[in-house]
Design a protein around this motif. Structure first.
Motif, PDB file in Angstrom:
ATOM      1  N   LEU A  48      -4.342 -36.589  10.148  1.00 30.71           N
ATOM      2  CA  LEU A  48      -3.339 -36.496  11.214  1.00 30.71           C
ATOM      3  C   LEU A  48      -3.782 -37.264  12.465  1.00 30.71           C
ATOM      4  CD1 LEU A  48      -2.304 -32.742  10.851  1.00 30.71           C
ATOM      5  CD2 LEU A  48      -1.014 -34.769  10.096  1.00 30.71           C
ATOM      6  N   LEU A  49      -5.058 -37.142  12.824  1.00 24.14           N
ATOM      7  CA  LEU A  49      -5.563 -37.860  14.001  1.00 24.14           C
ATOM      8  C   LEU A  49      -5.627 -39.366  13.747  1.00 24.14           C
ATOM      9  CD1 LEU A  49      -8.272 -35.311  15.109  1.00 24.14           C
ATOM     10  CD2 LEU A  49      -6.245 -35.990  16.423  1.00 24.14           C
ATOM     11  N   LYS A  50      -5.984 -39.760  12.529  1.00 23.94           N
ATOM     12  CA  LYS A  50      -6.013 -41.189  12.184  1.00 23.94           C
ATOM     13  C   LYS A  50      -4.613 -41.784  12.337  1.00 23.94           C
ATOM     14  CE  LYS A  50      -5.878 -42.612   7.993  1.00 23.94           C
ATOM     15  NZ  LYS A  50      -6.069 -42.904   6.578  1.00 23.94           N
ATOM     16  N   ASN A  51      -3.602 -41.063  11.836  1.00 20.91           N
ATOM     17  CA  ASN A  51      -2.229 -41.544  11.966  1.00 20.91           C
ATOM     18  C   ASN A  51      -1.796 -41.600  13.424  1.00 20.91           C
ATOM     19  OD1 ASN A  51      -1.909 -41.907   9.236  1.00 20.91           O
ATOM     20  ND2 ASN A  51      -0.754 -40.022   8.912  1.00 20.91           N
ATOM     21  N   ALA A  52      -2.185 -40.600  14.202  1.00 19.01           N
ATOM     22  CA  ALA A  52      -1.823 -40.613  15.622  1.00 19.01           C
ATOM     23  C   ALA A  52      -2.422 -41.831  16.314  1.00 19.01           C
ATOM     24  CB  ALA A  52      -2.278 -39.319  16.299  1.00 19.01           C
ATOM     25  N   CYS A  53      -3.685 -42.123  16.033  1.00 17.57           N
ATOM     26  CA  CYS A  53      -4.320 -43.306  16.626  1.00 17.57           C
ATOM     27  C   CYS A  53      -3.638 -44.586  16.151  1.00 17.57           C
ATOM     28  CB  CYS A  53      -5.803 -43.346  16.274  1.00 17.57           C
ATOM     29  SG  CYS A  53      -6.808 -42.116  17.124  1.00 17.57           S
ATOM     30  N   LYS A  54      -3.227 -44.578  14.903  1.00 19.23           N
ATOM     31  CA  LYS A  54      -2.627 -45.759  14.282  1.00 19.23           C
ATOM     32  C   LYS A  54      -1.251 -46.088  14.866  1.00 19.23           C
ATOM     33  CE  LYS A  54      -1.476 -47.169   9.544  1.00 19.23           C
ATOM     34  NZ  LYS A  54      -1.592 -46.737   8.151  1.00 19.23           N
ATOM     35  N   GLY A  91      -1.592 -46.826  26.203  1.00 21.60           N
ATOM     36  CA  GLY A  91      -1.127 -46.123  27.394  1.00 21.60           C
ATOM     37  C   GLY A  91      -0.524 -44.756  27.117  1.00 21.60           C
ATOM     38  N   HIS A  92      -0.322 -44.423  25.857  1.00 19.66           N
ATOM     39  CA  HIS A  92       0.289 -43.137  25.517  1.00 19.66           C
ATOM     40  C   HIS A  92      -0.771 -42.111  25.104  1.00 19.66           C
ATOM     41  CE1 HIS A  92       4.617 -43.921  25.880  1.00 19.66           C
ATOM     42  NE2 HIS A  92       4.241 -45.179  25.712  1.00 19.66           N
ATOM     43  N   LEU A  93      -0.327 -40.883  24.921  1.00 20.29           N
ATOM     44  CA  LEU A  93      -1.209 -39.736  24.720  1.00 20.29           C
ATOM     45  C   LEU A  93      -1.316 -39.314  23.261  1.00 20.29           C
ATOM     46  CD1 LEU A  93      -2.801 -37.265  25.926  1.00 20.29           C
ATOM     47  CD2 LEU A  93      -0.586 -36.089  26.013  1.00 20.29           C
ATOM     48  N   ILE A  94      -2.530 -38.954  22.849  1.00 17.30           N
ATOM     49  CA  ILE A  94      -2.802 -38.266  21.591  1.00 17.30           C
ATOM     50  C   ILE A  94      -3.448 -36.944  21.981  1.00 17.30           C
ATOM     51  CG2 ILE A  94      -4.131 -38.271  19.453  1.00 17.30           C
ATOM     52  CD1 ILE A  94      -4.075 -41.396  19.701  1.00 17.30           C
ATOM     53  N   SER A  95      -2.946 -35.862  21.412  1.00 12.24           N
ATOM     54  CA  SER A  95      -3.423 -34.542  21.806  1.00 12.24           C
ATOM     55  C   SER A  95      -3.723 -33.690  20.580  1.00 12.24           C
ATOM     56  CB  SER A  95      -2.341 -33.868  22.662  1.00 12.24           C
ATOM     57  OG  SER A  95      -2.654 -32.525  22.910  1.00 12.24           O
ATOM     58  N   LEU A  96      -4.841 -32.981  20.623  1.00 12.54           N
ATOM     59  CA  LEU A  96      -5.212 -31.995  19.611  1.00 12.54           C
ATOM     60  C   LEU A  96      -5.320 -30.660  20.337  1.00 12.54           C
ATOM     61  CD1 LEU A  96      -6.202 -31.197  16.755  1.00 12.54           C
ATOM     62  CD2 LEU A  96      -8.505 -31.847  17.494  1.00 12.54           C
ATOM     63  N   GLN A  97      -4.470 -29.699  19.949  1.00  7.50           N
ATOM     64  CA  GLN A  97      -4.397 -28.409  20.635  1.00  7.50           C
ATOM     65  C   GLN A  97      -4.467 -27.280  19.622  1.00  7.50           C
ATOM     66  OE1 GLN A  97      -3.893 -28.234  24.104  1.00  7.50           O
ATOM     67  NE2 GLN A  97      -3.983 -30.457  24.118  1.00  7.50           N
ATOM     68  N   ALA A  98      -5.205 -26.242  19.960  1.00  6.78           N
ATOM     69  CA  ALA A  98      -5.253 -25.036  19.131  1.00  6.78           C
ATOM     70  C   ALA A  98      -4.643 -23.883  19.909  1.00  6.78           C
ATOM     71  CB  ALA A  98      -6.693 -24.706  18.759  1.00  6.78           C
ATOM     72  N   THR A  99      -3.886 -23.042  19.218  1.00  5.73           N
ATOM     73  CA  THR A  99      -3.257 -21.870  19.831  1.00  5.73           C
ATOM     74  C   THR A  99      -3.427 -20.699  18.879  1.00  5.73           C
ATOM     75  OG1 THR A  99      -1.579 -23.339  20.766  1.00  5.73           O
ATOM     76  CG2 THR A  99      -1.142 -20.980  20.858  1.00  5.73           C
ATOM     77  N   ASP A 130      -2.312 -21.893  15.203  1.00  3.60           N
ATOM     78  CA  ASP A 130      -1.623 -23.175  15.149  1.00  3.60           C
ATOM     79  C   ASP A 130      -2.559 -24.255  15.683  1.00  3.60           C
ATOM     80  OD1 ASP A 130       0.754 -22.133  14.167  1.00  3.60           O
ATOM     81  OD2 ASP A 130       1.732 -22.050  16.125  1.00  3.60           O
ATOM     82  N   ILE A 131      -2.615 -25.361  14.972  1.00  2.00           N
ATOM     83  CA  ILE A 131      -3.311 -26.547  15.460  1.00  2.00           C
ATOM     84  C   ILE A 131      -2.285 -27.667  15.471  1.00  2.00           C
ATOM     85  CG2 ILE A 131      -5.168 -28.205  15.098  1.00  2.00           C
ATOM     86  CD1 ILE A 131      -6.698 -26.024  13.592  1.00  2.00           C
ATOM     87  N   GLN A 132      -2.108 -28.268  16.644  1.00  2.00           N
ATOM     88  CA  GLN A 132      -1.102 -29.321  16.785  1.00  2.00           C
ATOM     89  C   GLN A 132      -1.760 -30.657  17.063  1.00  2.00           C
ATOM     90  OE1 GLN A 132       1.433 -27.787  19.948  1.00  2.00           O
ATOM     91  NE2 GLN A 132       2.918 -27.156  18.398  1.00  2.00           N
ATOM     92  N   VAL A 133      -1.265 -31.674  16.368  1.00  5.32           N
ATOM     93  CA  VAL A 133      -1.623 -33.057  16.661  1.00  5.32           C
ATOM     94  C   VAL A 133      -0.345 -33.711  17.150  1.00  5.32           C
ATOM     95  CG1 VAL A 133      -2.443 -35.245  15.732  1.00  5.32           C
ATOM     96  CG2 VAL A 133      -3.466 -33.098  14.945  1.00  5.32           C
ATOM     97  N   LEU A 134      -0.369 -34.103  18.413  1.00  3.06           N
ATOM     98  CA  LEU A 134       0.813 -34.647  19.072  1.00  3.06           C
ATOM     99  C   LEU A 134       0.497 -36.054  19.552  1.00  3.06           C
ATOM    100  CD1 LEU A 134       3.182 -33.053  21.514  1.00  3.06           C
ATOM    101  CD2 LEU A 134       1.778 -34.889  22.408  1.00  3.06           C
ATOM    102  N   ASN A 135       1.467 -36.934  19.454  1.00  2.70           N
ATOM    103  CA  ASN A 135       1.322 -38.239  20.087  1.00  2.70           C
ATOM    104  C   ASN A 135       2.640 -38.635  20.732  1.00  2.70           C
ATOM    105  OD1 ASN A 135       2.139 -38.610  17.278  1.00  2.70           O
ATOM    106  ND2 ASN A 135       1.925 -40.798  17.607  1.00  2.70           N
TER     107      ASN A 135
END
Length: 180
Positions: A68-74, A79-87, A94-99
């Motif tokens: 998921l993080l590789k795809n977000a970087c890809k 200039g945009h954001l990649i975020s890894l969040q745990a709740t 929940d673990i979210q990978v957001l871009n």
């Protein structure tokens, strides 16, 4: 600790064990934070205080988050954001990978977990791919007895991984008990 189970090690145990996410997630995120920086992307890691340990398959979880993080970087523009969040919730995590900077069209969202499917969008770093990554992610999430959901709209794409806090122990038919 349960008999026959050992803690996660650096290479990611394939045995279920207790995993301290507040210590483990930064280790998983670090190489992707560096990659994001090299692509002029912003990276954020959100770990709430008191995030509990979970009983899971660390090697499987690591491979899911890495994809998921590789795809977000890809697919995230500079200039945009990649975020890894745990709740943490009462009965799950929940673990979210957001871009940001990209939206997967609704008609494409229904197909992203299919084998060999690739979203026909710009790959700013021209890294290519086979279209197997998210299909494998979905299979691995089922090993974790979790689920994965995609929400993509308004220049924001978020994959939410929902996991049980305790993975039922292999062959025992009942959940493991937390460490004391």
């Amino acid at each position: 600790m349960l008999k026959g189970l050992r803690p996660a090690n650096a290479n990611g145990s394939q045995q279920p064990c207790w995993l301290e996410l507040k210590e483990w997630l930064p280790q998983i995120a670090e190489p992707f934070a560096q990659e994001a920086h090299s692509h002029h992307q912003r990276f954020s890691l959100g770990i709430p205080p008191g995030l509990p340990a979970i009983f899971t398959l660390p090697g499987v979880l690591k491979s899911v988050l890495a994809e998921l993080l590789k795809n977000a970087c890809k697919f995230t523009p500079a200039g945009h954001l990649i975020s890894l969040q745990a709740t943490c919730h009462s009965d799950h995590l929940d673990i979210q990978v957001l871009n940001t900077g990209v939206t997967i069209p609704l008609e494409e969202q229904k197909q992203v977990f299919e084998k060999f499917y690739r979203v026909p969008s710009a790959d700013p770093w021209r890294q290519g791919g086979t279209g197997l990554g998210l299909a494998l992610v979905q299979q691995r999430v089922s090993l974790l007895q979790g689920s994965i959901h995609l929400n993509s709209e308004a220049n924001r794409t978020c994959f939410t991984l929902r996991l049980p806090q305790v993975l039922p122990a292999f062959g025992q038919g009942k959940p493991a008990q937390p460490r004391v």
